[in-house]
Design an enzyme around this catalytic site. Sequence first.
Site, PDB file in Angstrom:
ATOM      1  N   GLY A 141       0.795  -1.216   0.000  1.00  0.00           N
ATOM      2  CA  GLY A 141       0.000   0.000   0.000  1.00  0.00           C
ATOM      3  C   GLY A 141       0.827   1.265   0.000  1.00  0.00           C
ATOM      4  O   GLY A 141       0.279   2.369  -0.030  1.00  0.00           O
ATOM      5  N   ASP A 168      10.278  -7.233   0.663  1.00  0.00           N
ATOM      6  CA  ASP A 168      11.390  -6.279   0.674  1.00  0.00           C
ATOM      7  C   ASP A 168      11.559  -5.718   2.087  1.00  0.00           C
ATOM      8  O   ASP A 168      11.909  -4.552   2.274  1.00  0.00           O
ATOM      9  CB  ASP A 168      11.156  -5.151  -0.338  1.00  0.00           C
ATOM     10  CG  ASP A 168      12.438  -4.391  -0.680  1.00  0.00           C
ATOM     11  OD1 ASP A 168      13.540  -4.950  -0.456  1.00  0.00           O
ATOM     12  OD2 ASP A 168      12.349  -3.245  -1.162  1.00  0.00           O
TER      13      ASP A 168
END
Length: 442
Positions: A303, A327
């Site tokens: 998001g 990540d």
Amino acid sequence: MPSNKSVSDAPIVQFTNCRILRGHRLQREDLWVREGKILNPEKLFFDEKGSADIQLDCKDSIIAPGFIDVQINGGFGVDFSLATDDFKSGIDLVSQKILSHGVTSFCPTLVTSPPSVYHQVRDFLPSHPQGDKGLRLVPRGERAKAGHVETGIVLPQISIRNGGSHGAGILGAHLEGPFISKEKKGAHPEHCLRTFEAGAFQDLLTTYGSLDCVRIVTLAPEMKRSSEVIQELTKRGICVSLGHSVANLSQAEEAVQHGATFITHLFNAMLPFHHRDPGIVGLLTSDKIPAGRRVFYGMISDGIHTNPAALRIAHRAHPKGLVLVTDAIAGMGLAPGRHTLGQQVVEIDGLNTYIAGTKTLSGSVATMDICVRHFQEATGCSVETALEAASLHPAQLLGIEHRKGTLNYDSDADFLMLNDGLYVQATYIAGKEVWRQDALGM
């Protein structure tokens, strides 16, 4: 009851009252497990005349393959790119903690770092104004006497291993850099960037030292002699990913034709899509991909890194190539504040992570289960599609779909129990429960 001992002494566990993700759809079937593998019940019944030793009621849970994270920089205060005296205990901590996120296998990711993080290239005195030509090799003992501190080495401490109660399995390292673009370095330290213009693959070996436990290398395909490097890495079974790059579409297509199969965090740290030259993004619909080859692309579905509209565009253009990645950085699982990402200091503010003092995004603090839920919500895709983006697709990327990423017969029994909201209730590796929500008293 017929005996199961004619084939194996191992107990057979039957998971009942569940919906299994198999064949790209949820099916109301039981799951059978023996000796860490998914068992074919027909063979059990008709060939072995066997039956279950243990039955477990899953209370209408979804059973899906365990998640595979191919880009994770650390978490819970541990940074995989920083050498510490207890590096191995740090990687053990992360592998244990991510079980609660549904991750059963992962690729520890090292961002662009000094050569000494990858391996001890040489033992020499500090830099000389003339560069390497002015360096004098010095034995370790003499170096120590001179007061030079040994730099910690990370890469050789990462070893491939199976998962279990100790934590998620390690599939090999993902080396993100240092062979990337200065213009698109993102959170990677510029002074550590390198090229392989002089010696091509030999330059890469000199930097990394050994490729024994390396599974993925992210590089910029526009760099001179990259085609040679990609071919050599591919020959060794190492996945080449394109990222942190200013490559145009033709350069990206050429890289794929030489063996590259992945795009590192699509849209981030690459040229933006342009209708006359879509750059690396254009690989999603390119007609120059070799026959039988699929290009996969990583998406940080937190998001923050990718607008939901961009996530939808990518998914609708090439749904079978989408691979969810976290990540995640050392700050995942910790309170907001300052943390590290390799050689950089980063600041966490909510779900936003920036290089301290800037607005440059630097990894994520989202967990894999959050990414799966956000992806499903943002795209409106099916539950099956969302789950496969974190399991089947990364397994296919790494060429391990015969044993990971599915619940097919004879594959590894790495799986999750989830509720209808896709919240992880329990995690299993090799058929053994390694984490359960109830165990936390929640």
